[in-house]
Enzyme design. Structure first.
Site, PDB file in Angstrom:
ATOM      1  N   ASN A 108       3.897  -2.517  -1.163  1.00  0.00           N
ATOM      2  CA  ASN A 108       4.041  -1.153  -1.849  1.00  0.00           C
ATOM      3  C   ASN A 108       4.065  -1.100  -3.053  1.00  0.00           C
ATOM      4  O   ASN A 108       4.472  -2.335  -3.752  1.00  0.00           O
ATOM      5  CB  ASN A 108       5.233  -0.573  -1.019  1.00  0.00           C
ATOM      6  CG  ASN A 108       6.459  -1.532  -1.170  1.00  0.00           C
ATOM      7  OD1 ASN A 108       6.380  -2.556  -1.031  1.00  0.00           O
ATOM      8  ND2 ASN A 108       7.595  -0.778  -1.570  1.00  0.00           N
ATOM      9  N   CYS A 127       0.414   6.776   6.247  1.00  0.00           N
ATOM     10  CA  CYS A 127      -0.255   5.483   6.472  1.00  0.00           C
ATOM     11  C   CYS A 127      -0.728   5.805   7.989  1.00  0.00           C
ATOM     12  O   CYS A 127      -1.804   5.343   8.107  1.00  0.00           O
ATOM     13  CB  CYS A 127       0.773   4.329   6.350  1.00  0.00           C
ATOM     14  SG  CYS A 127       1.104   4.035   4.808  1.00  0.00           S
ATOM     15  N   CYS A 131       4.589   5.395   7.726  1.00  0.00           N
ATOM     16  CA  CYS A 131       4.955   6.437   7.352  1.00  0.00           C
ATOM     17  C   CYS A 131       3.773   7.519   7.836  1.00  0.00           C
ATOM     18  O   CYS A 131       2.669   6.746   8.188  1.00  0.00           O
ATOM     19  CB  CYS A 131       5.201   6.736   5.775  1.00  0.00           C
ATOM     20  SG  CYS A 131       3.709   6.630   4.785  1.00  0.00           S
ATOM     21  N   GLU A 168       0.581  -0.576   3.760  1.00  0.00           N
ATOM     22  CA  GLU A 168      -0.489  -0.273   4.794  1.00  0.00           C
ATOM     23  C   GLU A 168      -1.822   0.253   4.146  1.00  0.00           C
ATOM     24  O   GLU A 168      -3.005  -0.034   4.495  1.00  0.00           O
ATOM     25  CB  GLU A 168      -0.020   0.669   5.758  1.00  0.00           C
ATOM     26  CG  GLU A 168       1.231   0.004   6.689  1.00  0.00           C
ATOM     27  CD  GLU A 168       2.512   0.532   5.940  1.00  0.00           C
ATOM     28  OE1 GLU A 168       3.393   0.729   6.914  1.00  0.00           O
ATOM     29  OE2 GLU A 168       2.692   0.849   4.869  1.00  0.00           O
ATOM     30  N   CYS A 190       1.859   3.017  -0.445  1.00  0.00           N
ATOM     31  CA  CYS A 190       2.385   2.254   0.615  1.00  0.00           C
ATOM     32  C   CYS A 190       1.428   0.892   0.857  1.00  0.00           C
ATOM     33  O   CYS A 190       0.333   0.729   0.578  1.00  0.00           O
ATOM     34  CB  CYS A 190       2.645   2.957   1.899  1.00  0.00           C
ATOM     35  SG  CYS A 190       3.588   4.194   1.759  1.00  0.00           S
TER      36      CYS A 190
END
Length: 132
Positions: free
Chosen positions: A44, A93, A90, A57, A55
């Site tokens: 992140n 993501c 999240c 991911e 983020c």
């Protein structure tokens, strides 16, 4: 399910140490594997304007697209957080993971033996497959 290779977990943990998280103090690391056998890490990266934060991911997935091209397919997403409990991706993501890996396996690990895992369809049920 939950068949994470120890080396991949180490890569995700290492990526978390590279996070830029001065506002949340919540470093996240991720490694994804692709259908072509690629491994891409992400962390992140925060911004004082929180909406501009990226983020881990999505960072890893965008890196994979930039290396493998638009047909890149995500097979596995391994997330690491230095917490007592694993953290799910999240919503943003989840959408990006689904876009590039409709059968992707998500594995979230932390500092304890606790883990969270499942297919992206578990984390993002009833996902539409709409292509314009």
């Amino acid at each position: 399910m939950n068949n994470v290779v120890p080396e991949l977990l180490e890569l995700a943990e290492e990526a978390s140490r590279k996070a830029y998280a001065p506002y949340s103090r919540f470093p996240v690391g991720c490694v994804i594997t692709t259908e072509k056998g690629g491994r891409y890490t992400g962390c992140n990266t925060e911004n004082i304007s929180f909406g501009l934060t990226m983020c881990a991911e999505r960072s890893a997935i965008f890196k994979a697209v930039s290396e493998e091209g638009p047909d890149m397919k995500v097979v596995q997403v391994i997330i690491y957080t230095p917490t007592d409990n694993p953290i799910a991706p999240c919503g943003a993501c989840r959408q990006v993971i689904y876009e590039f890996g409709k059968d992707a396996e998500i594995i979230s690990r932390c500092n304890s033996e606790n883990s969270l895992s499942g297919k992206i369809s578990f984390f993002l049920p009833d996902s539409p497959d709409i292509r314009l």
